[in-house]
Design a protein around this motif. Structure first.
Motif, PDB file in Angstrom:
ATOM      1  N   GLN A  51      -4.599   0.654 -10.287  1.00 14.58           N
ATOM      2  CA  GLN A  51      -4.836  -0.323 -11.348  1.00 14.58           C
ATOM      3  C   GLN A  51      -3.875  -1.505 -11.266  1.00 14.58           C
ATOM      4  O   GLN A  51      -4.178  -2.603 -11.743  1.00 14.58           O
ATOM      5  CB  GLN A  51      -4.734   0.366 -12.708  1.00 14.58           C
ATOM      6  N   ALA A  52      -2.727  -1.266 -10.622  1.00 11.82           N
ATOM      7  CA  ALA A  52      -1.743  -2.341 -10.426  1.00 11.82           C
ATOM      8  C   ALA A  52      -2.036  -3.141  -9.162  1.00 11.82           C
ATOM      9  O   ALA A  52      -1.280  -4.049  -8.809  1.00 11.82           O
ATOM     10  CB  ALA A  52      -0.338  -1.750 -10.359  1.00 11.82           C
ATOM     11  N   GLY A  53      -3.130  -2.808  -8.488  1.00 12.58           N
ATOM     12  CA  GLY A  53      -3.506  -3.540  -7.285  1.00 12.58           C
ATOM     13  C   GLY A  53      -2.845  -3.046  -6.018  1.00 12.58           C
ATOM     14  O   GLY A  53      -2.863  -3.738  -4.994  1.00 12.58           O
ATOM     15  N   ILE A  54      -2.266  -1.851  -6.069  1.00  6.89           N
ATOM     16  CA  ILE A  54      -1.629  -1.258  -4.889  1.00  6.89           C
ATOM     17  C   ILE A  54      -2.539  -0.150  -4.375  1.00  6.89           C
ATOM     18  O   ILE A  54      -2.661   0.907  -5.003  1.00  6.89           O
ATOM     19  CB  ILE A  54      -0.239  -0.682  -5.228  1.00  6.89           C
ATOM     20  N   PRO A  55      -3.208  -0.336  -3.245  1.00  6.93           N
ATOM     21  CA  PRO A  55      -4.111   0.703  -2.738  1.00  6.93           C
ATOM     22  C   PRO A  55      -3.359   1.985  -2.394  1.00  6.93           C
ATOM     23  O   PRO A  55      -2.208   1.950  -1.924  1.00  6.93           O
ATOM     24  CB  PRO A  55      -4.702   0.069  -1.475  1.00  6.93           C
ATOM     25  N   ILE A  56      -4.015   3.099  -2.636  1.00  6.61           N
ATOM     26  CA  ILE A  56      -3.456   4.408  -2.314  1.00  6.61           C
ATOM     27  C   ILE A  56      -4.251   5.027  -1.161  1.00  6.61           C
ATOM     28  O   ILE A  56      -5.485   5.087  -1.198  1.00  6.61           O
ATOM     29  CB  ILE A  56      -3.519   5.359  -3.521  1.00  6.61           C
ATOM     30  N   VAL A  57      -3.529   5.482  -0.139  1.00  9.50           N
ATOM     31  CA  VAL A  57      -4.128   6.305   0.910  1.00  9.50           C
ATOM     32  C   VAL A  57      -3.759   7.747   0.575  1.00  9.50           C
ATOM     33  O   VAL A  57      -2.591   8.118   0.593  1.00  9.50           O
ATOM     34  CB  VAL A  57      -3.613   5.919   2.311  1.00  9.50           C
ATOM     35  N   ASN A  58      -4.750   8.525   0.231  1.00  9.65           N
ATOM     36  CA  ASN A  58      -4.570   9.913  -0.198  1.00  9.65           C
ATOM     37  C   ASN A  58      -4.608  10.831   1.026  1.00  9.65           C
ATOM     38  O   ASN A  58      -5.647  10.978   1.669  1.00  9.65           O
ATOM     39  CB  ASN A  58      -5.676  10.257  -1.186  1.00  9.65           C
ATOM     40  N   LEU A  59      -3.467  11.417   1.331  1.00  9.46           N
ATOM     41  CA  LEU A  59      -3.316  12.235   2.531  1.00  9.46           C
ATOM     42  C   LEU A  59      -3.382  13.718   2.196  1.00  9.46           C
ATOM     43  O   LEU A  59      -2.662  14.192   1.311  1.00  9.46           O
ATOM     44  CB  LEU A  59      -1.982  11.892   3.200  1.00  9.46           C
ATOM     45  N   ILE A  81       0.859  -1.182   0.000  1.00  4.89           N
ATOM     46  CA  ILE A  81       0.000   0.000   0.000  1.00  4.89           C
ATOM     47  C   ILE A  81       0.894   1.230   0.000  1.00  4.89           C
ATOM     48  O   ILE A  81       2.055   1.158   0.436  1.00  4.89           O
ATOM     49  CB  ILE A  81      -0.953  -0.010   1.228  1.00  4.89           C
ATOM     50  N   ILE A  82       0.391   2.362  -0.493  1.00  4.42           N
ATOM     51  CA  ILE A  82       1.184   3.593  -0.534  1.00  4.42           C
ATOM     52  C   ILE A  82       0.365   4.745   0.044  1.00  4.42           C
ATOM     53  O   ILE A  82      -0.802   4.929  -0.318  1.00  4.42           O
ATOM     54  CB  ILE A  82       1.616   3.958  -1.970  1.00  4.42           C
ATOM     55  N   VAL A  83       0.993   5.513   0.923  1.00  2.00           N
ATOM     56  CA  VAL A  83       0.404   6.750   1.436  1.00  2.00           C
ATOM     57  C   VAL A  83       1.012   7.904   0.647  1.00  2.00           C
ATOM     58  O   VAL A  83       2.241   8.047   0.595  1.00  2.00           O
ATOM     59  CB  VAL A  83       0.695   6.926   2.941  1.00  2.00           C
ATOM     60  N   VAL A  84       0.161   8.735   0.051  1.00  2.00           N
ATOM     61  CA  VAL A  84       0.632   9.827  -0.797  1.00  2.00           C
ATOM     62  C   VAL A  84       0.020  11.155  -0.377  1.00  2.00           C
ATOM     63  O   VAL A  84      -1.209  11.302  -0.340  1.00  2.00           O
ATOM     64  CB  VAL A  84       0.287   9.594  -2.290  1.00  2.00           C
ATOM     65  N   ALA A 136      -8.689   7.104  -7.801  1.00  2.00           N
ATOM     66  CA  ALA A 136      -7.244   7.203  -7.581  1.00  2.00           C
ATOM     67  C   ALA A 136      -6.831   6.853  -6.157  1.00  2.00           C
ATOM     68  O   ALA A 136      -5.644   6.866  -5.836  1.00  2.00           O
ATOM     69  CB  ALA A 136      -6.755   8.624  -7.918  1.00  2.00           C
ATOM     70  N   SER A 137      -7.774   6.539  -5.285  1.00  2.00           N
ATOM     71  CA  SER A 137      -7.412   6.203  -3.907  1.00  2.00           C
ATOM     72  C   SER A 137      -8.403   5.234  -3.291  1.00  2.00           C
ATOM     73  O   SER A 137      -9.583   5.199  -3.664  1.00  2.00           O
ATOM     74  CB  SER A 137      -7.328   7.462  -3.039  1.00  2.00           C
ATOM     75  N   ARG A 138      -7.915   4.479  -2.334  1.00  2.05           N
ATOM     76  CA  ARG A 138      -8.784   3.609  -1.530  1.00  2.05           C
ATOM     77  C   ARG A 138      -9.348   4.381  -0.338  1.00  2.05           C
ATOM     78  O   ARG A 138     -10.468   4.152   0.102  1.00  2.05           O
ATOM     79  CB  ARG A 138      -7.964   2.390  -1.059  1.00  2.05           C
ATOM     80  N   LEU A 139      -8.529   5.291   0.205  1.00  2.00           N
ATOM     81  CA  LEU A 139      -8.915   6.077   1.372  1.00  2.00           C
ATOM     82  C   LEU A 139      -8.408   7.496   1.217  1.00  2.00           C
ATOM     83  O   LEU A 139      -7.278   7.718   0.784  1.00  2.00           O
ATOM     84  CB  LEU A 139      -8.320   5.458   2.651  1.00  2.00           C
ATOM     85  N   VAL A 140      -9.238   8.467   1.571  1.00  2.00           N
ATOM     86  CA  VAL A 140      -8.824   9.871   1.665  1.00  2.00           C
ATOM     87  C   VAL A 140      -8.876  10.260   3.144  1.00  2.00           C
ATOM     88  O   VAL A 140      -9.909  10.098   3.801  1.00  2.00           O
ATOM     89  CB  VAL A 140      -9.761  10.799   0.860  1.00  2.00           C
ATOM     90  N   ILE A 141      -7.764  10.745   3.675  1.00  2.00           N
ATOM     91  CA  ILE A 141      -7.745  11.263   5.038  1.00  2.00           C
ATOM     92  C   ILE A 141      -7.173  12.675   4.990  1.00  2.00           C
ATOM     93  O   ILE A 141      -6.100  12.898   4.437  1.00  2.00           O
ATOM     94  CB  ILE A 141      -6.955  10.362   6.017  1.00  2.00           C
ATOM     95  N   ALA A 196      -1.302   7.947  -9.247  1.00  2.00           N
ATOM     96  CA  ALA A 196      -2.092   7.265  -8.222  1.00  2.00           C
ATOM     97  C   ALA A 196      -3.039   6.246  -8.876  1.00  2.00           C
ATOM     98  O   ALA A 196      -3.202   5.124  -8.379  1.00  2.00           O
ATOM     99  CB  ALA A 196      -2.881   8.283  -7.405  1.00  2.00           C
ATOM    100  N   LEU A 197      -3.646   6.625  -9.987  1.00  2.00           N
ATOM    101  CA  LEU A 197      -4.502   5.694 -10.735  1.00  2.00           C
ATOM    102  C   LEU A 197      -3.707   4.482 -11.204  1.00  2.00           C
ATOM    103  O   LEU A 197      -4.189   3.345 -11.160  1.00  2.00           O
ATOM    104  CB  LEU A 197      -5.114   6.403 -11.941  1.00  2.00           C
ATOM    105  N   GLN A 198      -2.478   4.720 -11.639  1.00  2.00           N
ATOM    106  CA  GLN A 198      -1.603   3.641 -12.093  1.00  2.00           C
ATOM    107  C   GLN A 198      -1.369   2.628 -10.969  1.00  2.00           C
ATOM    108  O   GLN A 198      -1.426   1.413 -11.184  1.00  2.00           O
ATOM    109  CB  GLN A 198      -0.265   4.225 -12.564  1.00  2.00           C
ATOM    110  N   ALA A 199      -1.129   3.142  -9.766  1.00  2.00           N
ATOM    111  CA  ALA A 199      -0.916   2.253  -8.622  1.00  2.00           C
ATOM    112  C   ALA A 199      -2.177   1.456  -8.311  1.00  2.00           C
ATOM    113  O   ALA A 199      -2.116   0.230  -8.100  1.00  2.00           O
ATOM    114  CB  ALA A 199      -0.493   3.072  -7.404  1.00  2.00           C
TER     115      ALA A 199
END
Length: 350
Positions: free
Chosen positions: A136-144, A116-119, A153-158, A131-134
């Motif tokens: 689509q590659a199956g890597i969830p994005i936490v949008n900070l 997973i990646i926090v961005v 483009a994200s699984r979670l927005v915080i 972020a969309l690329q990640a």
């Protein structure tokens, strides 16, 4: 003299004392050094069981370079929170000084396939495609903090409540002016970079002021840095020979704002800051400048982002919630810090 040295000199001048203590230097550091003393993490062993060790996960992290205190605290908090877990490997990549650099290093991170990646993007719109690329590659994005425009483009927005920051500042200023019986006040606003979160802050501020029949008379855009704050404040002060109140969006750029005010020898107004830095909280408690309040936008959100990223990567939810998965969005409340309650916020200052 470096930017860091200039800022430290201003802190000594504006907030009193011949020197700044070691803890203050750590919490207000504007370099890429890790200010360990200022990190805000949640203690292990919570009753909900979320901190119990689980599957080992790799959490990637990307945020803009720590060029001011708030961003420095974001980096430090994320790293410290990851270190609190025995089941987390933390991979931080250099976010650089612009969106192009961040896109490049994020691409390298995606190729390493973390869980997973926090961005925290320089600009959500400009980093959205990576972020969309990640995702689509199956890597969830936490949008900070700074949101991507595409919900995919994200699984979670915080994030902090940017609109709520403006509302809190507007209500504090509006009530103070009403209580003083000022019918047609002159109100200044010193915003940050013109990105979506800044637009939200200004919209909330205008909406809250309107409930009192007030409006902003002069708005300037700074860049979340002390130098830009000083520059824009000087122009605001020159444009308005009399002012009743100012809202400055960011306490880091507020160092420069206060320098300009001191240089202009102006004190007929009061000011509200933004974010809740330790220096601002201390100044509010001392009550010896025009700064009378600040509205919170706490970098502790980075600690929470890492904690939630860990749970998502492990397929776990929040122990106190009935749902099996972490929510899609978390928005932190913006609170108003004044002389009366400032001591309660000391531990949150950065």
């Amino acid at each position: 003299m470096t930017q860091h040295s200039r800022d430290l000199s201003r802190r000594r001048l504006l907030f009193g004392g011949a020197a700044v203590g070691a803890a203050t230097l750590l919490t207000a550091c504007t370099s890429n050094e890790t200010p360990a003393a200022s990190t805000q993490t949640k203690a292990a062993g919570d009753s909900a069981g979320n901190n119990a060790p689980g599957k080992k996960v790799v959490i990637g992290f990307s945020a803009p370079a720590a060029d001011h205190g708030w961003m420095g605290a974001i980096h430090a908090n994320a790293k410290a929170q990851a270190a609190a877990y025995s089941d987390v490997e933390f991979k931080e990549v250099d976010g650089g000084s612009n969106s192009e650099a961040q896109r490049s290093t994020l691409g390298t991170l995606i190729a390493q396939k973390p869980d997973i990646i926090v961005v925290l993007p320089h600009d959500g719109k400009e980093v959205n495609a990576v972020a969309l690329q990640a995702m689509q590659a199956g890597i969830p994005i936490v949008n900070l903090d700074r949101a991507f425009p595409d919900a995919l483009a994200s699984r979670l927005v915080i994030k902090g409540d940017n609109y709520g920051m403006g509302v809190s500042a507007g209500h504090f200023i509006g009530k103070q002016l009403k209580d003083k019986g000022i019918a047609n006040p002159v109100i200044g606003e010193i915003a940050g970079l013109e990105i979506p979160l800044t637009v939200e802050r200004s919209a909330g501020f205008a909406a809250a002021l309107a409930t009192y029949g007030f409006k902003v008379n002069n708005r300037r855009s700074a860049e979340f840095t002390s130098d830009s704050g000083q520059r824009e404040a000087a122009q605001l002060l020159q444009a308005l020979p009399k002012i009743d109140a100012i809202w400055n969006h960011d306490d880091d750029q507020g160092i420069g704002v206060l320098a300009a005010i001191k240089q202009a020898n102006r004190s007929e107004f009061f000011m509200v800051g933004g974010a809740g830095s330790k220096l601002a909280i201390d100044a509010i408690k001392a009550d010896n400048t025009v700064l009378k309040a600040t509205v919170t936008y706490n970098p502790s959100m980075a600690s929470s982002a890492v904690s939630l990223a860990r749970l998502i990567a492990q397929g776990r939810g929040l122990g106190d919630l009935t749902e099996l998965q972490v929510p899609k969005e978390v928005t932190l409340a913006s609170e108003t810090i004044t002389k009366e309650n400032a001591s309660s916020y000391d531990k949150l200052g950065f």
